[in-house]
Design an enzyme around this catalytic site. Structure first.
Site, short mmCIF file in Angstrom:
data_model
loop_
_atom_site.label_atom_id
_atom_site.label_comp_id
_atom_site.label_asym_id
_atom_site.label_seq_id
_atom_site.Cartn_x
_atom_site.Cartn_y
_atom_site.Cartn_z
N GLY A 11 -9.67 5.42 7.63
CA GLY A 11 -10.66 4.80 8.51
C GLY A 11 -12.04 4.62 7.92
CG MET A 89 -1.19 0.86 6.52
SD MET A 89 -2.05 -0.53 5.69
CE MET A 89 -1.08 -0.65 4.20
NE ARG A 90 3.43 0.58 13.69
CZ ARG A 90 4.63 1.14 13.48
NH1 ARG A 90 5.73 0.50 13.82
NH2 ARG A 90 4.72 2.34 12.99
CG HIS A 108 -4.76 -7.88 1.53
ND1 HIS A 108 -3.64 -7.15 1.88
CD2 HIS A 108 -4.59 -8.25 0.23
CE1 HIS A 108 -2.83 -7.08 0.84
NE2 HIS A 108 -3.37 -7.73 -0.17
CD GLU A 173 -11.06 -2.87 1.63
OE1 GLU A 173 -11.16 -1.74 2.16
OE2 GLU A 173 -9.97 -3.37 1.31
C1 GAR Z 1 -8.17 -0.79 3.04
O1 GAR Z 1 -8.39 -0.81 1.66
C2 GAR Z 1 -7.53 -2.08 3.49
O2 GAR Z 1 -7.90 -3.17 2.71
C3 GAR Z 1 -6.07 -1.76 3.34
O3 GAR Z 1 -5.96 -0.43 3.74
C4 GAR Z 1 -7.14 0.27 3.40
C5 GAR Z 1 -7.55 1.12 4.59
O4 GAR Z 1 -8.59 1.97 4.24
N1 GAR Z 1 -5.27 -2.62 4.15
C6 GAR Z 1 -4.13 -3.16 3.74
O5 GAR Z 1 -3.65 -2.94 2.66
C7 GAR Z 1 -3.45 -4.08 4.74
N2 GAR Z 1 -2.38 -4.77 4.12
P1 GAR Z 1 -9.44 2.70 5.37
O6 GAR Z 1 -8.44 3.36 6.34
O7 GAR Z 1 -10.24 3.72 4.64
O8 GAR Z 1 -10.29 1.68 6.05
#
Ligand code: GAR
Length: 199
Positions: A11, A89-90, A108, A173
């Site tokens: 998160g 992730m779903r 992403h 991000e």
């Molecule tokens: C992030 O890097 C996001 O880009 C990725 O999960 C991570 C979550 O980090 N999402 C994906 O890969 C979606 N396909 P966080 O829980 O620290 O925000």
């Protein structure tokens, strides 16, 4: 505007969004933080921020669509207008995507359309690219393929490891995702076919 953030893990993006809402950079309320993972640290972050959080156990629903129906019910109950996926992730069912058409965004960790899928940082690093970076995009039924809102380039340097690269991508991000949400909330994003135009 009420927004909801869907999470599965640590998160850090959620935290960046919470901070941006608290500082007034994003002029919206986080009406709900929803996780499909009971152990997600994101739930702790929600608690610390005093925001309503809900864990829904996918295993206790008969089907993926039943699970998504429960989510949508919870979103509508809170008059949510924008759904923000932050490390969720779903895959969403077509039902969910239709209910919130053009109002679901995702972050992403690679420059789409390259390195779609579960671990865009790992895949880009293993491939040996020299530039990668995150993509904020709208969700459509085709995975990781919706209209792109914004991207940020991150250089892969000789000394980088997968972990150091992940950290650099994360840092970007945390800048571009709150900005994308801010722009949506302020009505500045218009979807025109495959393209997102900034008004
Ligand atoms: C992030 O890097 C996001 O880009 C990725 O999960 C991570 C979550 O980090 N999402 C994906 O890969 C979606 N396909 P966080 O829980 O620290 O925000």
């Amino acid at each position: 505007m009420n927004i909801a953030v869907l999470v599965s893990g640590s998160g850090t993006n959620l935290q960046a969004i919470i901070d941006a809402v608290k500082s007034g950079y994003i002029k919206a309320d986080i009406a709900l933080i929803l996780s499909d993972n009971k152990k997600a640290y994101a739930l702790e972050r929600a608690k610390k921020a005093g925001i309503e959080a809900l864990f829904l156990d996918p295993g206790s629903f008969g089907s993926k669509i039943d699970f998504d129906k429960e989510i949508v019910k919870n979103l509508k109950k809170r008059a949510v207008e924008l759904v923000v996926l932050a490390g969720y992730m779903r895959l969403l069912t077509p039902y969910f995507i239709k209910e919130y058409k053009d109002r679901i965004m995702n972050i992403h960790p690679a420059l789409l359309p390259s390195f779609k899928g579960l671990d865009g940082v790992k895949d880009a690093f293993a491939y040996g690219v020299k530039v990668t970076g995150p993509t904020a995009h709208f969700i459509t039924e085709k995975v990781d393929s919706g209209p792109i809102i914004t991207q940020a380039p991150v250089e892969v340097e000789d000394g980088d490891t997968e972990d150091s690269l992940r950290e650099k991508v994360h840092k970007e991000e945390h800048k571009i995702y709150p900005k994308a949400i801010k722009d949506f909330v302020e009505g500045k994003l218009e979807i025109k076919g495959r393209k997102v135009v900034h008004r």
